[in-house]
Design a protein around this motif. Structure first.
Motif, PDB file in Angstrom:
ATOM      1  N   ASP A  37       6.390   3.741  -8.644  1.00 21.26           N
ATOM      2  CA  ASP A  37       6.813   3.039  -7.446  1.00 21.26           C
ATOM      3  C   ASP A  37       7.927   2.039  -7.758  1.00 21.26           C
ATOM      4  OD1 ASP A  37       6.849   1.322  -5.072  1.00 21.26           O
ATOM      5  OD2 ASP A  37       4.986   2.340  -4.549  1.00 21.26           O
TER       6      ASP A  37
ATOM      7  N   THR B  79      -0.680   2.965  -9.539  1.00 21.56           N
ATOM      8  CA  THR B  79       0.605   3.497  -9.988  1.00 21.56           C
ATOM      9  C   THR B  79       0.438   3.935 -11.436  1.00 21.56           C
ATOM     10  OG1 THR B  79       1.475   1.439 -10.943  1.00 21.56           O
ATOM     11  CG2 THR B  79       1.755   1.736  -8.559  1.00 21.56           C
TER      12      THR B  79
ATOM     13  N   TYR C  92       3.836  12.690  -2.790  1.00 20.51           N
ATOM     14  CA  TYR C  92       4.550  11.664  -3.549  1.00 20.51           C
ATOM     15  C   TYR C  92       3.810  10.329  -3.549  1.00 20.51           C
ATOM     16  CZ  TYR C  92       6.254  10.963   1.260  1.00 20.51           C
ATOM     17  OH  TYR C  92       6.334  10.805   2.619  1.00 20.51           O
ATOM     18  N   HIS C  93       2.750  10.202  -2.743  1.00 27.07           N
ATOM     19  CA  HIS C  93       1.899   9.025  -2.821  1.00 27.07           C
ATOM     20  C   HIS C  93       0.851   9.242  -3.914  1.00 27.07           C
ATOM     21  CE1 HIS C  93       2.818   7.882   1.631  1.00 27.07           C
ATOM     22  NE2 HIS C  93       3.685   7.351   0.794  1.00 27.07           N
TER      23      HIS C  93
ATOM     24  N   ASP D  51      -0.044  12.168   7.306  1.00 34.17           N
ATOM     25  CA  ASP D  51       0.838  11.235   8.014  1.00 34.17           C
ATOM     26  C   ASP D  51       1.538  11.871   9.205  1.00 34.17           C
ATOM     27  OD1 ASP D  51       0.180   9.218   6.306  1.00 34.17           O
ATOM     28  OD2 ASP D  51       2.105   9.119   5.267  1.00 34.17           O
TER      29      ASP D  51
ATOM     30  N   ASN E  88       0.850  -1.191   0.000  1.00 33.63           N
ATOM     31  CA  ASN E  88       0.000   0.000   0.000  1.00 33.63           C
ATOM     32  C   ASN E  88       0.885   1.239   0.000  1.00 33.63           C
ATOM     33  OD1 ASN E  88       0.861   0.146   2.665  1.00 33.63           O
ATOM     34  ND2 ASN E  88      -1.185   0.401   3.520  1.00 33.63           N
ATOM     35  N   GLN E  89       0.266   2.413   0.118  1.00 37.28           N
ATOM     36  CA  GLN E  89       0.989   3.686   0.018  1.00 37.28           C
ATOM     37  C   GLN E  89       1.856   3.722  -1.243  1.00 37.28           C
ATOM     38  OE1 GLN E  89       2.902   4.023   4.008  1.00 37.28           O
ATOM     39  NE2 GLN E  89       1.544   5.776   4.283  1.00 37.28           N
ATOM     40  N   THR E  90       1.227   3.473  -2.365  1.00 36.39           N
ATOM     41  CA  THR E  90       1.954   3.415  -3.627  1.00 36.39           C
ATOM     42  C   THR E  90       2.326   4.799  -4.134  1.00 36.39           C
ATOM     43  OG1 THR E  90      -0.176   3.359  -4.775  1.00 36.39           O
ATOM     44  CG2 THR E  90       0.912   1.243  -4.363  1.00 36.39           C
ATOM     45  N   GLU E  91       3.379   4.828  -4.938  1.00 36.06           N
ATOM     46  CA  GLU E  91       3.826   6.041  -5.605  1.00 36.06           C
ATOM     47  C   GLU E  91       3.568   5.902  -7.100  1.00 36.06           C
ATOM     48  OE1 GLU E  91       7.895   6.774  -4.639  1.00 36.06           O
ATOM     49  OE2 GLU E  91       7.576   6.549  -2.477  1.00 36.06           O
TER      50      GLU E  91
END
Length: 347
Positions: free
Chosen positions: A145, A164, A204-205, A235, A139-142
């Motif tokens: 990524d 992504t 950036y996510h 966050d 999770n918390q993809t960029e």
């Protein structure tokens, strides 16, 4: 005996539960028992249920080393998560729902944490290079990524919670955060608000980028002014968010709305505004999303969009299993589009 009966009394003194034990108790062949526990498609659902209930009742646990020698599989799926998530974040709900999605399969979920000061590639490389799992959930993809790039090049089964720039070719489940941002601006506009303060996820996510772009485009359409907190994100620690919100309200008294990308940020931002003397529902409105019904218990005036993380987790589990067992099939891809039941109109 009924399927749900406790079979512990059927064990002989000193007997260790094995496939042969389940075979003896159920009257099924050892091969049938083995295939039922491994969710073989040619075994009926009733037989699988009967075998699993017997196995659970007598405390049967497969010999993982033996299973791996026979099948080449660990029957483990690794969920790789950051330790920086706040307790009110939906990670716990996601973990529970993924585990539930694997409950009646031969697979187990293992959580592999990584710390904010670590290279996020480290746990991914570890799982792949040691073969300690058959698939990975991220999770918390960029957008670009590096973990996804690495896994695709390795041909290692995976699924992402979040999209992504390569989402058209890999499995994912995601919440449409762009639409969430648009819904928020539209709902706040209907309430006559003119200036929104955005507490956004890290840019950036992928989902942070989506919320930023969705709110920007909606503000351009509606004429609402948008201010984005620069020194904190969703966050950040809740105390830092509250302090930053208070500073923003002091510097920009025209702010009359807050849009937040997480539950904990919503609580912090609302508390910060109220500490500055603002009254929710009168001086300002708050728009947010949540995975569990909490925010309206905290403040009934908060405008809330639900995010069905339970369904997402179950789908992530199914997508991971398909990536393992049927890699040639089209990947499972799901984008959940939010709705907001606004008593004032559209949504």
């Amino acid at each position: 005996m009924g399927d749900s009966q406790d079979h512990r009394d059927d064990l002989k003194p000193g007997e260790r539960p094995t496939l042969k034990t389940i075979s003896r108790i159920t009257g099924l062949a050892v091969a049938t028992v083995s295939r039922a526990l491994n969710d073989a498609p040619d075994i009926s659902a009733d037989t699988k249920k009967r075998v699993r209930e017997c196995a659970d009742s007598i405390g049967y646990l497969p010999n993982r080393a033996g299973v791996r020698l026979r099948t080449g599989k660990t029957h483990v799926i690794s969920l790789i998560v950051s330790t920086e998530h706040d307790i009110m974040n939906h990670t716990a709900r996601l973990l529970s729902s993924i585990a539930g999605g694997l409950r009646h399969t031969s697979y187990h979920l293992v959580v592999t944490p990584f710390f904010p000061d670590e290279d996020p590639m480290r746990p991914v490389r570890y799982v792949v290079e040691t073969g300690s799992a058959d698939a990975i959930i991220l999770n918390q993809t960029e957008p670009n990524d590096p973990r996804v790039d690495y896994l695709m090049k390795k041909g290692f089964p995976f699924v992402t919670h979040g999209r992504t720039n390569w989402s058209d070719i890999h499995p994912y489940c995601d919440f449409d955060n762009r639409r969430f941002g648009e819904l928020g601006i539209e709902a706040l506009t209907r309430r006559g608000r003119k200036c929104v303060l955005l507490v956004a996820p890290p840019p950036y996510h992928f989902y942070g980028k989506e919320i930023l772009e969705g709110t920007k485009e909606a503000c351009e359409r509606t004429g609402m002014k948008r201010l984005v907190l620069q020194d904190v994100t969703t966050d950040s620690h809740i105390d830092d968010i509250a302090t930053s919100v208070r500073a923003a309200l002091k510097a920009h008294p025209e702010i009359d709305a807050i849009l937040c990308g997480s539950t904990n940020a919503t609580v912090a931002a609302t508390g910060g505004a109220e500490a500055s003397g603002f009254v929710i529902g009168d001086d300002f409105d708050v728009f947010a999303k949540e995975a569990t019904s909490f925010l309206n218990l905290f403040r009934k005036q908060i405008l809330v969009v639900p995010e069905n993380v339970g369904a997402t987790g179950a789908l992530l589990a199914r997508a991971a299993l398909q990536a393992i067992d049927h890699p040639s099939r089209p990947p499972i891809q799901e984008l959940s589009v939010p709705t907001f039941n606004d008593p004032l109109g559209a949504g």
